[in-house]
Structure formats: C-alpha cells, structure tokens
Motif scaffolding. Structure first.
Motif, short mmCIF file in Angstrom:
data_model
loop_
_atom_site.label_atom_id
_atom_site.label_comp_id
_atom_site.label_asym_id
_atom_site.label_seq_id
_atom_site.Cartn_x
_atom_site.Cartn_y
_atom_site.Cartn_z
N ARG A 1 95.45 -8.31 75.82
CA ARG A 1 94.00 -8.12 75.65
C ARG A 1 93.78 -6.84 74.82
O ARG A 1 94.42 -5.82 75.07
CB ARG A 1 93.31 -8.00 77.01
CG ARG A 1 91.79 -8.11 76.89
CD ARG A 1 91.12 -8.01 78.23
NE ARG A 1 91.47 -9.10 79.13
CZ ARG A 1 90.92 -10.32 79.09
NH1 ARG A 1 90.00 -10.61 78.20
NH2 ARG A 1 91.29 -11.26 79.95
N ASP A 2 92.91 -6.95 73.84
CA ASP A 2 92.58 -5.80 72.98
C ASP A 2 93.66 -5.43 71.99
O ASP A 2 93.59 -4.37 71.36
CB ASP A 2 92.24 -4.56 73.81
CG ASP A 2 90.80 -4.58 74.29
OD1 ASP A 2 89.97 -5.22 73.59
OD2 ASP A 2 90.50 -3.99 75.33
N TYR B 279 94.31 -6.76 69.18
CA TYR B 279 93.74 -6.81 67.82
C TYR B 279 92.96 -5.53 67.57
O TYR B 279 92.10 -5.14 68.36
CB TYR B 279 92.82 -8.03 67.67
CG TYR B 279 92.37 -8.25 66.25
CD1 TYR B 279 93.03 -9.14 65.42
CD2 TYR B 279 91.30 -7.54 65.73
CE1 TYR B 279 92.63 -9.33 64.11
CE2 TYR B 279 90.89 -7.71 64.42
CZ TYR B 279 91.57 -8.61 63.61
OH TYR B 279 91.18 -8.79 62.32
N ARG C 22 94.30 -2.59 67.51
CA ARG C 22 94.98 -1.47 68.16
C ARG C 22 96.24 -1.11 67.38
O ARG C 22 96.79 -1.93 66.68
CB ARG C 22 95.35 -1.91 69.59
CG ARG C 22 95.91 -0.83 70.48
CD ARG C 22 95.90 -1.29 71.92
NE ARG C 22 96.83 -2.40 72.16
CZ ARG C 22 96.79 -3.18 73.25
NH1 ARG C 22 95.86 -3.00 74.16
NH2 ARG C 22 97.66 -4.14 73.41
N LYS D 132 91.66 -11.89 68.45
CA LYS D 132 90.53 -11.15 67.92
C LYS D 132 89.31 -11.33 68.83
O LYS D 132 88.61 -10.38 69.16
CB LYS D 132 90.22 -11.65 66.51
CG LYS D 132 89.30 -10.75 65.72
CD LYS D 132 88.75 -11.43 64.49
CE LYS D 132 89.77 -11.69 63.42
NZ LYS D 132 89.13 -12.15 62.17
N SER E 44 89.49 -9.25 71.87
CA SER E 44 89.18 -7.85 71.64
C SER E 44 87.67 -7.65 71.54
O SER E 44 87.14 -6.70 72.09
CB SER E 44 89.84 -7.35 70.36
OG SER E 44 91.23 -7.22 70.59
N SER F 267 86.12 -8.08 75.00
CA SER F 267 86.34 -6.93 75.86
C SER F 267 85.44 -5.77 75.45
O SER F 267 84.94 -5.06 76.28
CB SER F 267 87.78 -6.45 75.79
OG SER F 267 88.62 -7.53 75.88
N SER F 268 85.26 -5.60 74.15
CA SER F 268 84.44 -4.47 73.75
C SER F 268 82.99 -4.72 74.16
O SER F 268 82.27 -3.79 74.47
CB SER F 268 84.55 -4.22 72.25
OG SER F 268 84.02 -5.31 71.55
#
Lengths: 156, 190
Positions: free
Chosen positions: A80-81, A83, A85, A145, A148, A151-152
């Motif tokens: 998770r996340d 993309y 990073r 993607k 990400s 999650s944001s």
C-alpha cells in the motif's frame, strides 16, 4: 492488542475499497474515470482508470499475491502506498542491499522497468519475478497507483 | 644495409609478436577476471532469489500448520493439508541445500504467530475460508516460481520448475475441493 486492531482496521479498509471498486465498475464499465484530479501523474492524488484498477486487483492477487500483501510484509514488502514512494523504504522490512541503495521513486515508468526484469533494474535484488505481459504490468501498476491515491484520500 | 634491415625487420617481428602475445595474455586476464566476477555476481544473485523462495516455502509450511490446528477443517482435509505441507518441507530442504552449496546463509523462518498475523489468519471462519487462502497462496506460488525462472542461473531452472509443478498440483486439488470450474483457456499459470 494494538497491532491486532490495526490489522483488523487495515483489513476492513481493503474490504471497503475493493467493494467500492467492484460496485462502481458495474455502473460504469469501460469508462475511463478520473478518480481524483491531480497535476499530472507525479503528485497524489493520482488519476486512475477504474476498469484497469479492477483488472489490476485480480492480476495482483495471482501474480504478486504469492509474495506480497498490501498491508503486511511477507516474502516481499507491503505494497500500500508503494506508488510514488522511494524504493526500499518500508521501515520494518529487511531489503537486499541492492534495493536499500536504489535511488528510485516508484512511478509508472520505474515500476514497469522493474517488473520487466528486476535483477537488471537493481542487480542483486531478492525479487527475481518477471512479468512479461505489458498489459498485465499496466493494470497492476494502475491498481498500485489507485491504492496510493485511495490511502491519501483516507489519510485525511 | 641488408644486415641492418634484417635486424630491423626481425626486431619488428619480435616486437610485433610480443605485442600480440601481450595482448592475448591481457585479453585472457580480462576475460578470466570477467568470468570470475560474473560467476560470483551470479552466485550472490541466485542466493538472493533462492532465499526469497525459501521464505515463500517457510510461509507455506506455516500456513498449513495454522490451518491444520485451526479446528476449522474436516479430518480428511487435515490429512491432505499435512501431505501438502510435507511437499513444502521438501522444497525448503532442496532450496536450503542449494543456498548452502552456493556459500549463502539460508533465510530463517518467522514465528508461527507472525505468519498468522501476516496472513490474517484471525479472519478465517470456516473450512471454505481456509481452502480459499490455501488456493490463493498455492496459485500465487506456482506463478511466482514460473516468473522467477528467467532471473535464476541455468543450474536452478529445473528445480524452480519442479516447485512450480508441485504448487500447481496443490492449486488444482484445492480449486476442485472448492468446486471451482476447470479453466477453459490453456497456459493457466505464469
């Protein structure tokens, strides 16, 4: 106890996000949607194709699920996340030296190159798995993607 | 005149020959050291990839352990699971030996509790849940092995293919137990 509730929380987020994807895809199958707008692809939240995300989720389970999960480190680090990073930065995962030293941000292009041939991209990496089919890589990257960007959005 | 030119030409011939000899030696040295470093690099690359495979087998062994002791399975299903677990132990042993032969340190297993958390074992409520998890892992493992073959040195291609075969066998049995239809299209894995 805290860890367990985190796991349960993460799990329900997965369930919620996947059911949202499933439902929306029935309503608007084939339509390219912009989940959230952004300035290009480099800054979250990212624009994603819903149809590809649905395909990518299923492919991710089959192609990557032997070694990866979204929220737990397994054979490979959690995704998770990932993309957007920097490579090799999940704190509690023990990376190879190759990945720790890899100065790369995971984007459409770097992920695609990585999945074509990870040991050529980062010599000495412990991930040997190659994904030959370009359309599968494309869908899976879109799914990562989406996670990400989801999650944001959730983080607020 | 003729003497001088003879000396000159033989000197040239000598120099030329030395030059050639030198460059051939130099070439041999360069090629030799390249072969050596390439072999060393390939060994450490193989160790990394084989260790990831060992980690995969550790997880598989733990998953069947968790399943067998979950109290969610019929005794006959437990028997099958324990047999599959035995195959994964066999894989682990072969891979551990390969890593040791290459001079590497085999990946260690985590605690059973850690695997249970990683695999979200607490969310398993019945036999179908357990079979589905096992199927996902086995199918994922068959695909994983097939996808990493081209990154491994040729000495380990067959071993990785053998592992993929066993995982595909497990996946077929599990899919059948879950009543899933036989896939219509060829090339089910990889």
């Amino acid at each position: 106890m805290k860890k367990l509730s985190n796991v349960i929380l993460c799990f329900s987020v997965v369930l919620i996000s996947s059911s949202v994807v499933a439902k929306d895809s029935v309503n608007s199958s084939g339509r390219e949607i912009t989940q959230v707008t952004s300035q290009g692809d480099s800054v979250p939240p990212y624009a994603v194709s819903e149809q590809l995300v649905v395909k990518g989720e299923e492919l991710y389970k089959r192609r990557c699920g032997g070694c990866h999960s979204l929220d737990n480190n397994r054979i490979g680090p959690r995704h998770r996340d990932v993309y957007g990073r920097k490579a090799g930065t999940v704190a509690d995962y023990k990376y190879s030296k190759a990945l720790r030293n890899l100065d790369v941000i995971w984007t459409d292009q770097t992920l695609d190159e990585w999945l074509v041939n990870p040991t050529a991209f980062a010599k000495g990496t412990s991930m040997g798995f190659r994904l030959k089919k370009a359309d599968e890589r494309h869908a899976i990257i879109e799914y990562l993607k989406f996670l990400s960007s989801a999650s944001s959005a959730n983080a607020q | 005149m003729s003497n001088n030119s003879m000396i000159l030409s033989s000197r040239r011939a000598f120099l030329g020959a030395t030059g050639k000899t030198l460059s051939a030696t130099a070439l041999a040295m360069v090629v030799g050291s390249n072969i050596k470093t390439a072999a060393a690099a390939d060994a450490s690359q193989d160790i990394e990839i084989l260790n990831a495979a060992i980690a995969l087998e550790h997880e598989g062994i733990a998953a069947y352990q968790i399943a067998a002791t979950s109290g969610l399975l019929d005794p006959a299903v437990v028997d099958i699971g324990v047999t599959f677990q035995g195959h994964h132990k066999g894989h682990r042993d072969v891979l551990v030996k390969a890593v040791e032969t290459l001079g590497g340190k085999p990946a260690e297993e985590k605690s059973l509790g850690a695997y249970a958390a990683d695999l979200k074992a607490s969310s398993l409520k019945n036999q179908v849940d357990v079979l589905r998890l096992a199927l996902d892992l086995e199918r994922g493992a068959a695909n994983a092995y097939l996808g990493l073959i081209p990154s491994l040195g040729p000495d380990y291609h067959q071993v990785a293919a053998q592992m993929a075969g066993d995982e595909a066998f497990h996946a077929a049995i599990l899919a059948n137990a879950l009543g899933q239809p036989i896939p219509k299209a060829a090339l089910m894995f990889g």
